[in-house]
Motif scaffolding. Structure first.
Motif, PDB file in Angstrom:
ATOM      1  N   SER A 175       0.840  -1.181   0.000  1.00 43.35           N
ATOM      2  CA  SER A 175       0.000   0.000   0.000  1.00 43.35           C
ATOM      3  C   SER A 175       0.879   1.236   0.000  1.00 43.35           C
ATOM      4  O   SER A 175       2.077   1.160   0.270  1.00 43.35           O
ATOM      5  N   ARG A 222     -10.080  -5.387   4.066  1.00 44.68           N
ATOM      6  CA  ARG A 222      -8.640  -5.152   3.968  1.00 44.68           C
ATOM      7  C   ARG A 222      -7.839  -6.288   4.598  1.00 44.68           C
ATOM      8  O   ARG A 222      -6.915  -6.839   3.999  1.00 44.68           O
ATOM      9  N   LYS A 263     -10.424 -10.418  -3.477  1.00 40.34           N
ATOM     10  CA  LYS A 263      -9.658  -9.441  -4.264  1.00 40.34           C
ATOM     11  C   LYS A 263     -10.594  -8.447  -4.947  1.00 40.34           C
ATOM     12  O   LYS A 263     -10.335  -7.238  -4.932  1.00 40.34           O
ATOM     13  N   TRP A 264     -11.678  -8.963  -5.516  1.00 41.17           N
ATOM     14  CA  TRP A 264     -12.653  -8.087  -6.169  1.00 41.17           C
ATOM     15  C   TRP A 264     -13.268  -7.107  -5.180  1.00 41.17           C
ATOM     16  O   TRP A 264     -13.407  -5.917  -5.464  1.00 41.17           O
ATOM     17  N   ARG A 324     -11.973  -6.042  -2.354  1.00 42.83           N
ATOM     18  CA  ARG A 324     -10.946  -5.094  -1.921  1.00 42.83           C
ATOM     19  C   ARG A 324     -10.800  -3.939  -2.903  1.00 42.83           C
ATOM     20  O   ARG A 324     -10.627  -2.786  -2.501  1.00 42.83           O
ATOM     21  N   TYR A 325     -10.889  -4.232  -4.181  1.00 42.15           N
ATOM     22  CA  TYR A 325     -10.657  -3.213  -5.203  1.00 42.15           C
ATOM     23  C   TYR A 325     -11.937  -2.737  -5.902  1.00 42.15           C
ATOM     24  O   TYR A 325     -11.853  -2.137  -6.968  1.00 42.15           O
ATOM     25  N   THR A 326     -13.089  -3.010  -5.283  1.00 45.90           N
ATOM     26  CA  THR A 326     -14.352  -2.549  -5.869  1.00 45.90           C
ATOM     27  C   THR A 326     -15.247  -1.835  -4.855  1.00 45.90           C
ATOM     28  O   THR A 326     -15.756  -0.745  -5.146  1.00 45.90           O
ATOM     29  N   MET A 353      -6.648   4.300  -5.630  1.00 47.36           N
ATOM     30  CA  MET A 353      -7.327   3.005  -5.567  1.00 47.36           C
ATOM     31  C   MET A 353      -7.960   2.641  -6.908  1.00 47.36           C
ATOM     32  O   MET A 353      -7.972   1.468  -7.290  1.00 47.36           O
ATOM     33  N   GLN A 410      -5.171   1.307  -8.940  1.00 46.26           N
ATOM     34  CA  GLN A 410      -4.818  -0.027  -8.465  1.00 46.26           C
ATOM     35  C   GLN A 410      -5.852  -1.052  -8.923  1.00 46.26           C
ATOM     36  O   GLN A 410      -5.504  -2.178  -9.288  1.00 46.26           O
ATOM     37  N   ARG A 411      -7.114  -0.666  -8.908  1.00 44.61           N
ATOM     38  CA  ARG A 411      -8.182  -1.578  -9.318  1.00 44.61           C
ATOM     39  C   ARG A 411      -8.009  -1.983 -10.779  1.00 44.61           C
ATOM     40  O   ARG A 411      -8.095  -3.170 -11.126  1.00 44.61           O
ATOM     41  N   ILE A 433      -4.761  -4.279 -11.105  1.00 44.98           N
ATOM     42  CA  ILE A 433      -4.789  -5.598 -10.470  1.00 44.98           C
ATOM     43  C   ILE A 433      -5.904  -6.479 -11.036  1.00 44.98           C
ATOM     44  O   ILE A 433      -5.682  -7.652 -11.351  1.00 44.98           O
ATOM     45  N   LEU A 434      -7.108  -5.917 -11.184  1.00 45.43           N
ATOM     46  CA  LEU A 434      -8.204  -6.742 -11.698  1.00 45.43           C
ATOM     47  C   LEU A 434      -8.040  -7.075 -13.173  1.00 45.43           C
ATOM     48  O   LEU A 434      -8.389  -8.161 -13.618  1.00 45.43           O
TER      49      LEU A 434
END
Length: 212
Positions: free
Chosen positions: A60, A106, A123-124, A126-128, A194, A197-198, A201-202
């Motif tokens: 992070s 988190r 994971k989804w 976390r980033y959604t 974020m 990052q989304r 990563i996704l």
């Protein structure tokens, strides 16, 4: 409130420090503990998150995480705990719910990542879900500070007026307004960090699935 015997079994007895800590221990078991103990814990865990970022345990942004930690601790102690009148505001519930869900996601993400077995759903999430949770939390924080302003001004809370021997003045009411204004440049950085990052990563996860 826990009995003295139970407290002594946990932390020992006989010293002045024990009596001081016992007062703090009793505070968490007051009528407000349903909000303040979880909120304090989230603030402490936020501090742990900052340390983990620095040590490289979790991936992070240290600067952005530090802002989150400081803003949470400040909001808990310097605003909501200090201005009793705002503790029943709906905005407090708003940011507590947002913080709680965010931290559950988190640390589920961190735990499964360290175990090298990260489910895609976590994971989804976390980033959604931050797309809704971050604005929700910030709205609750700002509304709480705004609700505290008239009480801070009326009581002169934490303010220092002239004249005094140090020739120094401090207006906590004005300071809170500056804190609110500081969200304008800082929150978008956190939010779009974020978002970036989304996407990274996704999209990487989707490409990886195609090759499997």
């Amino acid at each position: 409130m826990p009995s003295t015997c139970a407290y002594q079994m946990l932390l020992g007895s006989g010293s002045r420090e024990d009596s001081i800590v016992e007062e703090a221990w009793g505070l968490w078991f007051s009528a407000d503990s349903a909000i303040w103990f979880p909120s304090l814990w989230m603030g402490i865990r936020g501090g742990g998150s900052g340390a983990e970022d620095t040590l490289g345990i979790v991936p992070s942004s240290v600067v952005l995480t530090s802002f989150q930690v400081m803003s949470r601790v400040f909001l808990i102690w310097a605003v909501t705990h200090s201005v009793k009148e705002v503790q029943s505001e709906d905005s407090v519930l708003l940011f507590v719910i947002a913080w709680t869900i965010t931290e559950i996601i988190r640390y589920s993400f961190y735990t499964f990542s360290l175990l090298n077995h990260l489910p895609y759903l976590i994971k989804w999430a976390r980033y959604t879900l931050f797309i809704v949770l971050y604005p929700m939390g910030v709205s609750g924080e700002l509304l709480t500070i705004y609700a505290a302003l008239p009480f801070v001004r009326q009581a002169g809370l934490y303010s220092i007026s002239l004249p005094n021997k140090y020739n120094f003045s401090f207006d906590y009411h004005a300071f809170l307004i500056l804190i609110m204004i500081s969200y304008i440049p800082i929150f978008p950085q956190l939010y779009f960090h974020m978002i970036h990052q989304r996407r990274k990563i996704l999209s990487h996860t989707e490409e990886h699935k195609k090759f499997e």
